[in-house]
Design an enzyme around this catalytic site. Structure first.
Site, PDB file in Angstrom:
ATOM      1  N   TYR A 141       1.119  18.232  -2.639  1.00 24.29           N
ATOM      2  CA  TYR A 141       0.419  18.426  -3.677  1.00 24.29           C
ATOM      3  C   TYR A 141       0.613  19.446  -4.252  1.00 24.29           C
ATOM      4  O   TYR A 141       0.401  20.331  -5.615  1.00 24.29           O
ATOM      5  CB  TYR A 141      -1.155  18.508  -3.637  1.00 24.29           C
ATOM      6  N   LYS A 188       5.738   8.516   7.359  1.00 22.92           N
ATOM      7  CA  LYS A 188       6.842   7.197   6.411  1.00 22.92           C
ATOM      8  C   LYS A 188       8.183   7.585   7.337  1.00 22.92           C
ATOM      9  O   LYS A 188       8.983   8.596   6.778  1.00 22.92           O
ATOM     10  CB  LYS A 188       6.446   7.777   5.427  1.00 22.92           C
ATOM     11  N   ASP A 220       2.927   2.264   4.739  1.00 22.11           N
ATOM     12  CA  ASP A 220       2.733   0.544   4.603  1.00 22.11           C
ATOM     13  C   ASP A 220       2.380  -0.103   5.372  1.00 22.11           C
ATOM     14  O   ASP A 220       1.375  -0.918   5.213  1.00 22.11           O
ATOM     15  CB  ASP A 220       4.203   0.349   3.834  1.00 22.11           C
ATOM     16  N   ASP A 244      -4.799  10.875   0.863  1.00 17.23           N
ATOM     17  CA  ASP A 244      -5.214  10.259  -0.327  1.00 17.23           C
ATOM     18  C   ASP A 244      -5.509   8.725  -0.480  1.00 17.23           C
ATOM     19  O   ASP A 244      -6.688   8.542  -0.865  1.00 17.23           O
ATOM     20  CB  ASP A 244      -4.575  11.017  -1.060  1.00 17.23           C
ATOM     21  N   ASP A 248      -8.845   6.391  -0.316  1.00 19.91           N
ATOM     22  CA  ASP A 248      -9.227   5.214  -0.586  1.00 19.91           C
ATOM     23  C   ASP A 248      -9.577   3.547  -0.448  1.00 19.91           C
ATOM     24  O   ASP A 248     -10.852   3.115  -0.745  1.00 19.91           O
ATOM     25  CB  ASP A 248      -9.352   5.588  -2.340  1.00 19.91           C
TER      26      ASP A 248
END
Ligand code: IPM
Ligand code: MN
Length: 372
Positions: A141, A188, A220, A244, A248
């Site tokens: 970001y 990851k 994942d 992020d 959600d």
């Protein structure tokens, strides 16, 4: 206690829902003899319209000086074009950076009353209780980003330092000690160098917290496990971008995003906000769910050490769910739903009349709730 609260309602439904949170806070102030001073400031599209800047300096100043910040939502379809130079979302990123709000906490709970609203099966989500600790001021970001002159290539740099990782990791482990003693680091590290730094740093720090179990999951795989078996998670620890997405995804478990509140905490400042966005389609209609904003106010009080007061708000929210005094997103289109302001009225009345469980009180609000 005298508390200064910066209120930045923002765009869309932000002002409507934030008003209900203020009602709840005023009721708390009344009952527990506190003085809450609200300092309003602009952020987002409304600030661009007035000042040309989505985050005016005055807003930053008001936020810095306050004991806590209550934020609504930002975003307006007018600014949806990502090629625009000035966009409302920039305000949020800049505010996080200016105030160094590095720790984003997203509590995800399956409310019994709302399980029927979730697309997931009851037996999978019942009893879920997760706290997501998302790093909020680093990673991709905030790295260097550029689109080439010819528009044919672009890059975003993702970088992290050990210090950035450590300060969040300690908070996550401390939280786990007061919960179910488990931290799941999501990364990851099979692909990314920054993830490998996270894994190494967190594994090292975990040795200081012998009573907490550390588990590793690739992002994942974690995305899949979160929906298959959410009850397995306690504290989730992760970097900005993965956090992020995971946040959600986890919101689906709660049965309604309209109930999710989050904290963004730094060493000197703290911001409390609904997880949902500005919901332009509902703006000004008095139909948006104010509970996420009201629960943000509860998190704010908790942060200030006002536990009993936070509890009073949470109990009022539970009661509104028990009595079905809820907005259309929970009740469904064809049933009698309560307006945003009516839910807010109920919550503040319930806080003011905590001992008053008589039927009359209940009936007054049940009556109101059938009038849209
Ligand atoms: C959030 C939002 C923001 C983010 C956007 C609005 C910049 O999605 O708070 O999670 O990506 O962090
Ligand atoms: Mn998000």
């Amino acid at each position: 206690m005298k508390v200064t609260i910066a209120v930045i309602p923002g765009d869309g439904i932000g002002p409507e829902v934030t008003n209900q949170a203020k009602k709840a806070l005023n009721a708390v102030a009344d009952i527990y003899n506190h003085v809450f001073i609200f300092k309003e400031a602009q952020i987002g599209a409304c600030a661009i319209e007035e000042t040309g800047n989505p985050l005016p300096e005055e807003t930053i100043e008001i936020c810095k000086k306050a004991d806590a910040i209550l934020y609504g939502a930002i975003g307006d379809p007018k600014y949806n074009d990502p090629s625009l130079k000035i966009r409302p979302e920039q305000a949020l990123l800049r505010l996080r950076q200016e105030l160094d709000l590095f720790c984003n906490i997203n509590p995800v709970r399956a409310y019994d009353q709302l399980i029927k609203n979730s697309p997931l099966k009851r037996q999978i989500i019942k009893g879920t209780d997760i706290a997501i600790y998302r790093e909020l001021t680093g990673g991709i970001y905030f790295g260097k980003k550029e689109i080439s002159r010819d528009g044919n290539s672009a890059y975003d740099v993702c970088s992290y330092t050990v210090d950035q990782i450590s300060r969040l990791t300690h908070l996550a482990f401390k939280a786990a000690q007061n919960r179910k003693n488990k931290v799941t680091l999501i990364d990851k590290s099979d692909v990314l160098a920054t993830s490998r730094l996270w894994r190494k740093t967190v594994t090292e720090i975990a040795k200081e917290y012998k009573d907490v179990k550390l588990e590793h999951l690739y992002a994942d795989n974690a995305a899949m496990k979160l929906i298959l078996n959410p009850k397995k998670f306690d504290v989730i620890l992760t970097e900005n971008f993965i956090g992020d997405i995971i946040s959600d995804e986890a919101s689906v478990i709660s049965g309604s995003i309209g109930l999710l509140a989050s904290s963004s905490i730094g060493n000197d400042n703290a911001l409390f906000a609904p997880v949902h966005g500005s919901f332009p389609e509902a703006t000004g209609k008095d139909i948006a769910n104010p509970l996420a904003s009201i629960l943000s106010a509860a998190l704010l009080l908790e942060h200030l050490g006002l536990h009993e007061e936070a509890d009073a708000i949470e109990r009022a929210v539970e009661k509104s769910l028990d009595l079905n005094i809820t907005t259309v997103d929970i009740k469904g289109e064809n049933k009698y739903a309560a307006a945003t302001s009516k839910v807010g009225d109920f919550i503040s009345d319930y806080i003011l009349n905590q001992e008053d469980s008589n039927l009359n009180f209940k009936n007054i609000h049940m009556g109101q709730s059938t009038i849209i």
